[in-house]
Scaffold this motif. Sequence first.
Motif, PDB file in Angstrom:
ATOM      1  N   THR A  87       0.836  -1.200   0.000  1.00 54.61           N
ATOM      2  CA  THR A  87       0.000   0.000   0.000  1.00 54.61           C
ATOM      3  C   THR A  87       0.871   1.252   0.000  1.00 54.61           C
ATOM      4  O   THR A  87       0.594   2.218  -0.722  1.00 54.61           O
ATOM      5  N   ALA A  88       1.939   1.226   0.808  1.00 51.76           N
ATOM      6  CA  ALA A  88       2.867   2.360   0.828  1.00 51.76           C
ATOM      7  C   ALA A  88       3.539   2.547  -0.530  1.00 51.76           C
ATOM      8  O   ALA A  88       3.677   3.678  -1.022  1.00 51.76           O
ATOM      9  N   LEU A  89       3.955   1.447  -1.164  1.00 50.37           N
ATOM     10  CA  LEU A  89       4.570   1.547  -2.489  1.00 50.37           C
ATOM     11  C   LEU A  89       3.591   2.122  -3.510  1.00 50.37           C
ATOM     12  O   LEU A  89       3.961   2.967  -4.329  1.00 50.37           O
ATOM     13  N   MET A  90       2.334   1.662  -3.452  1.00 54.62           N
ATOM     14  CA  MET A  90       1.341   2.183  -4.383  1.00 54.62           C
ATOM     15  C   MET A  90       1.090   3.662  -4.135  1.00 54.62           C
ATOM     16  O   MET A  90       0.951   4.450  -5.082  1.00 54.62           O
ATOM     17  N   GLY A  91       1.048   4.065  -2.872  1.00 50.90           N
ATOM     18  CA  GLY A  91       0.869   5.483  -2.564  1.00 50.90           C
ATOM     19  C   GLY A  91       1.995   6.329  -3.126  1.00 50.90           C
ATOM     20  O   GLY A  91       1.753   7.390  -3.722  1.00 50.90           O
ATOM     21  N   LEU A  92       3.225   5.865  -2.966  1.00 49.30           N
ATOM     22  CA  LEU A  92       4.377   6.591  -3.521  1.00 49.30           C
ATOM     23  C   LEU A  92       4.318   6.644  -5.049  1.00 49.30           C
ATOM     24  O   LEU A  92       4.640   7.671  -5.655  1.00 49.30           O
ATOM     25  N   LEU A  93       3.884   5.551  -5.658  1.00 50.38           N
ATOM     26  CA  LEU A  93       3.780   5.524  -7.116  1.00 50.38           C
ATOM     27  C   LEU A  93       2.725   6.498  -7.614  1.00 50.38           C
ATOM     28  O   LEU A  93       2.928   7.214  -8.602  1.00 50.38           O
ATOM     29  N   TYR A 280       1.195  -1.833 -13.764  1.00 52.95           N
ATOM     30  CA  TYR A 280       1.332  -0.403 -14.035  1.00 52.95           C
ATOM     31  C   TYR A 280       2.684  -0.094 -14.661  1.00 52.95           C
ATOM     32  O   TYR A 280       2.790   0.756 -15.553  1.00 52.95           O
ATOM     33  N   ALA A 281       3.729  -0.780 -14.191  1.00 51.50           N
ATOM     34  CA  ALA A 281       5.052  -0.603 -14.794  1.00 51.50           C
ATOM     35  C   ALA A 281       5.035  -1.054 -16.249  1.00 51.50           C
ATOM     36  O   ALA A 281       5.607  -0.406 -17.131  1.00 51.50           O
ATOM     37  N   GLY A 282       4.359  -2.170 -16.507  1.00 49.12           N
ATOM     38  CA  GLY A 282       4.233  -2.640 -17.874  1.00 49.12           C
ATOM     39  C   GLY A 282       3.440  -1.693 -18.748  1.00 49.12           C
ATOM     40  O   GLY A 282       3.783  -1.468 -19.922  1.00 49.12           O
ATOM     41  N   TYR A 283       2.396  -1.108 -18.197  1.00 50.15           N
ATOM     42  CA  TYR A 283       1.597  -0.134 -18.944  1.00 50.15           C
ATOM     43  C   TYR A 283       2.452   1.085 -19.312  1.00 50.15           C
ATOM     44  O   TYR A 283       2.362   1.606 -20.431  1.00 50.15           O
ATOM     45  N   PHE A 284       3.281   1.509 -18.379  1.00 50.59           N
ATOM     46  CA  PHE A 284       4.189   2.632 -18.649  1.00 50.59           C
ATOM     47  C   PHE A 284       5.124   2.290 -19.815  1.00 50.59           C
ATOM     48  O   PHE A 284       5.404   3.131 -20.680  1.00 50.59           O
ATOM     49  N   MET A 285       5.588   1.055 -19.868  1.00 54.33           N
ATOM     50  CA  MET A 285       6.472   0.636 -20.951  1.00 54.33           C
ATOM     51  C   MET A 285       5.761   0.714 -22.300  1.00 54.33           C
ATOM     52  O   MET A 285       6.343   1.157 -23.291  1.00 54.33           O
ATOM     53  N   THR A 286       4.499   0.297 -22.341  1.00 57.31           N
ATOM     54  CA  THR A 286       3.769   0.348 -23.614  1.00 57.31           C
ATOM     55  C   THR A 286       3.556   1.778 -24.066  1.00 57.31           C
ATOM     56  O   THR A 286       3.567   2.067 -25.272  1.00 57.31           O
TER      57      THR A 286
END
Length: 340
Positions: A87-93, A280-286
């Motif tokens: 949850t913390a990682l998602m918040g930072l993202l 989400y990281a993969g979506y950013f790559m596309t």
Amino acid sequence: MLISIQALRALAAWTVVCHHFMQIFFDFHPQGPIGEFFSTRGQVGVDLFFVISGLVIYLSTHDKPQPPRRFLLNRALRIVPAYWFYTALMGLLLISAGAYMPHGEVSWPTFLLSLLFIPAENPGGYGLYPTLNVGWTLNYEMFFYLVFSLVFLVPRRFRPLLVAGVLFVIVEGVTHWGGLSRFYANNIVYEFVLGIGLGVAWRRGWVRSGRYWPLALIVLGAVTIYRLEPNNRLLDWGLPCALIVLGCLALEPWFQHSRWLKALGDRSYSVYLVHLLVLYAGYFMTQQWGVGPYWVFFGFCVPAIACVSWLSYELLEKRLYQRMKAWALRKPGQVAVPLA
């Protein structure tokens, strides 16, 4: 440890992964029958999770009398650390790269309520979803654990009826009277009771092993899910999921020596928690590099989810859980023994 149920837990987790892949990359506009299935039916993995959860919690506590506080503490130590971490990682993202993501916003009130498993309207305006969207199911899980903790106050034979009765009063009464969030006025919570019922049947020896009739049950459940829209989540998907779980229980002798199926099931919770971050990281790559979504999914997302979930299980779920449990359950004055 029921290996067949571990295998089914892994299948449920990866079904949800495919569902969210269709959401993030295609906004649920499928391409082909497989894409359509995961777009419209992939969320059934949650129903499988809930039935399995009721089964596992019942079986794991049946012969272990304990104070309700001890039960809740043990479940919290198992669920909370990994969930808070992601949850913390998602918040930072969301704070640092929200403009590049297709869904989700974050605010301090929503973030804090997410950590406390309290349903709240997501600031993105799309429903009662926490900062880490998949956490909505954990809100139900923690609610179920709270209700289930009451069973240790009554004789064993009354426990399934007590859980079912308390859930019925809350879902059909308290939520409608305004005493609890409308989030809990959802009959999906009865799927935990279906799992408890299967646990009772298993403990009493009513589930006979076999091959053909369990496979027939699994096929019947799968076809029913495929054919029915979830207008009534409990009846249209919950009951078919219970049939699938029952079929897997009856097939347990065929699964019980598979270590790799057990390993897949062990890591299913981490798969469930980490997959949105990887997708989400993969979506950013596309978006940035113009690569195809299916190439990114199979070439990057699936291997990354598998690797990260393995690390998450080993470090957060298992090792940290063991250390925290040893610390939390240590008697006053007792010296903690270092874990190997």
